[in-house]
Design a protein around this motif. Structure first.
Motif, PDB file in Angstrom:
ATOM      1  N   SER A 160       0.829  -1.204   0.000  1.00 49.17           N
ATOM      2  CA  SER A 160       0.000   0.000   0.000  1.00 49.17           C
ATOM      3  C   SER A 160       0.869   1.261   0.000  1.00 49.17           C
ATOM      4  N   LYS A 161       1.878   1.274   0.848  1.00 46.52           N
ATOM      5  CA  LYS A 161       2.774   2.443   0.900  1.00 46.52           C
ATOM      6  C   LYS A 161       3.500   2.628  -0.425  1.00 46.52           C
ATOM      7  N   LEU A 162       3.983   1.541  -0.979  1.00 51.31           N
ATOM      8  CA  LEU A 162       4.695   1.631  -2.258  1.00 51.31           C
ATOM      9  C   LEU A 162       3.801   2.158  -3.369  1.00 51.31           C
ATOM     10  N   SER A 163       2.553   1.715  -3.389  1.00 51.94           N
ATOM     11  CA  SER A 163       1.645   2.110  -4.459  1.00 51.94           C
ATOM     12  C   SER A 163       1.297   3.597  -4.411  1.00 51.94           C
ATOM     13  N   LYS A 164       1.574   4.230  -3.283  1.00 55.82           N
ATOM     14  CA  LYS A 164       1.350   5.678  -3.172  1.00 55.82           C
ATOM     15  C   LYS A 164       2.594   6.464  -3.555  1.00 55.82           C
ATOM     16  N   GLN A 165       3.702   5.737  -3.750  1.00 57.96           N
ATOM     17  CA  GLN A 165       4.954   6.377  -4.134  1.00 57.96           C
ATOM     18  C   GLN A 165       5.305   6.139  -5.598  1.00 57.96           C
ATOM     19  N   ILE A 166       5.020   4.920  -6.066  1.00 55.12           N
ATOM     20  CA  ILE A 166       5.360   4.543  -7.438  1.00 55.12           C
ATOM     21  C   ILE A 166       4.218   3.710  -8.029  1.00 55.12           C
ATOM     22  N   THR A 167       4.293   3.450  -9.334  1.00 56.77           N
ATOM     23  CA  THR A 167       3.315   2.578  -9.975  1.00 56.77           C
ATOM     24  C   THR A 167       3.584   1.136  -9.568  1.00 56.77           C
ATOM     25  N   VAL A 168       2.552   0.455  -9.070  1.00 57.06           N
ATOM     26  CA  VAL A 168       2.661  -0.949  -8.665  1.00 57.06           C
ATOM     27  C   VAL A 168       1.572  -1.741  -9.384  1.00 57.06           C
ATOM     28  N   ALA A 169       1.975  -2.806 -10.062  1.00 55.71           N
ATOM     29  CA  ALA A 169       1.024  -3.682 -10.755  1.00 55.71           C
ATOM     30  C   ALA A 169       1.243  -5.121 -10.305  1.00 55.71           C
ATOM     31  N   VAL A 170       0.155  -5.830 -10.097  1.00 52.35           N
ATOM     32  CA  VAL A 170       0.224  -7.258  -9.802  1.00 52.35           C
ATOM     33  C   VAL A 170      -0.209  -8.003 -11.061  1.00 52.35           C
ATOM     34  N   ILE A 171       0.678  -8.839 -11.582  1.00 55.03           N
ATOM     35  CA  ILE A 171       0.380  -9.652 -12.762  1.00 55.03           C
ATOM     36  C   ILE A 171       0.297 -11.100 -12.310  1.00 55.03           C
ATOM     37  N   SER A 172      -0.899 -11.646 -12.319  1.00 50.97           N
ATOM     38  CA  SER A 172      -1.132 -12.966 -11.737  1.00 50.97           C
ATOM     39  C   SER A 172      -1.864 -13.880 -12.709  1.00 50.97           C
ATOM     40  N   GLY A 173      -1.661 -15.176 -12.529  1.00 51.31           N
ATOM     41  CA  GLY A 173      -2.453 -16.144 -13.265  1.00 51.31           C
ATOM     42  C   GLY A 173      -3.869 -16.249 -12.734  1.00 51.31           C
ATOM     43  N   ARG A 174      -4.117 -15.729 -11.557  1.00 50.00           N
ATOM     44  CA  ARG A 174      -5.458 -15.745 -10.979  1.00 50.00           C
ATOM     45  C   ARG A 174      -6.401 -14.864 -11.786  1.00 50.00           C
ATOM     46  N   ASP A 175      -7.677 -15.133 -11.636  1.00 44.14           N
ATOM     47  CA  ASP A 175      -8.686 -14.250 -12.216  1.00 44.14           C
ATOM     48  C   ASP A 175      -8.537 -12.857 -11.622  1.00 44.14           C
ATOM     49  N   ARG A 176      -8.755 -11.834 -12.439  1.00 47.54           N
ATOM     50  CA  ARG A 176      -8.539 -10.472 -11.946  1.00 47.54           C
ATOM     51  C   ARG A 176      -9.380 -10.142 -10.717  1.00 47.54           C
TER      52      ARG A 176
END
Length: 272
Positions: A63-79
């Motif tokens: 959460s802290k990182l996502s407020k500082q830089i762009t963070v994306a989760v790329i997963s095989g799971r359903d979105r």
């Protein structure tokens, strides 16, 4: 995956936590863009994927990182699944290996060619459930753009039954191809699309120029190798744990706890 097969074994890679200053120095003046896998990276692998719950510490750091830089989760799971597991509105979520993407401020993106395979996925899902209904421990997990057939909890003598069922369906539906992971076989669109292409596509769509931004990808599985290959020459790839093939990663971490520790150090470093 010719290029990946010429890589290193994960055990021979330099240890990311010991080389953290070196990693930061590689970034130079470029701003990090963080791409993360989920299972085996942010949470340990568990026998029941529904029990792969993000720890409070991990959620707080991400959460802290996502407020500082762009963070994306790329997963095989359903979105929708991965989105509900993490439950942070400030992230980009790329489900089904990047076929289905959403993000902050109502951002919605889909790789459109994948839509043509939905009828085949619907039929294959139905047939696999029928074929494997009597195989104890087998689980056919439908995602929007893929089917994951789990055999982690299947008796050894029945594993071939599961694998053969998947191969039979792949013979029927030529618009689908096989994917593999840790105790998982997948049926997914036979389209030139994977986590690496999803990563590059996101960089382009979000106008994150390589001269100004450096992609960092952290993953643990064979399905993450495409993304590790995508960042090999322009960013930083980190393998969590190991798998039984060569890896395109540049650094390694032992487990998910160390992955969270690395993210925590990155977050604090960005404050400087």
């Amino acid at each position: 995956m010719t290029e990946i097969e010429t890589g290193n074994s994960a055990e021979n890679l330099p240890y990311a936590l010991e080389r953290i200053e070196e990693i930061f120095d590689k970034s130079g003046s470029r701003r990090p863009v963080l791409f993360l896998d989920y299972d085996g990276t942010l949470t340990p692998i568990v026998s029941d994927p529904d029990e792969a719950i993000l720890s409070d510490k991990a959620r707080n750091v991400v959460s802290k990182l996502s407020k500082q830089i762009t963070v994306a989760v790329i997963s095989g799971r359903d979105r929708k699944d991965i989105q509900s597991k993490i439950n942070l509105d400030s992230l980009i979520y790329a489900g089904s290996h990047g076929f289905d993407i959403s993000g902050p401020d109502g951002m919605e993106m889909q790789y459109e060619p994948g839509r043509k395979t939905l009828p085949a996925l619907d039929e294959a899902e139905k047939r696999l459930n029928e074929k494997l209904q009597d195989v104890e421990g087998a689980w056919v997990e439908r995602k929007k753009f893929a089917i994951a057939v789990h055999y982690r909890n299947v008796a050894d003598k029945k594993v071939e039954v599961v694998k053969n069922a998947v191969l039979e369906e792949l013979e029927v539906y030529r618009e689908l191809k096989k994917g593999s992971g840790k105790k998982i076989l997948e049926l997914k669109p036979d389209i030139d699309w994977d986590k690496g292409k999803a990563l590059n596509w996101l960089m382009e769509e979000l106008k994150l120029d390589a001269n100004e931004y450096i992609p960092i990808f952290i993953g643990d599985d064979i399905t993450d190798e495409d993304a590790l290959q995508a960042v090999k020459d322009k960013g930083i790839g980190i393998m969590v744990g190991s798998h039984d093939q060569k890896t395109a990663a540049t650094y390694r971490l032992k487990n998910t706890e160390e992955a969270i520790e690395f993210l925590d150090r990155l977050q604090k470093r960005l404050l400087k």
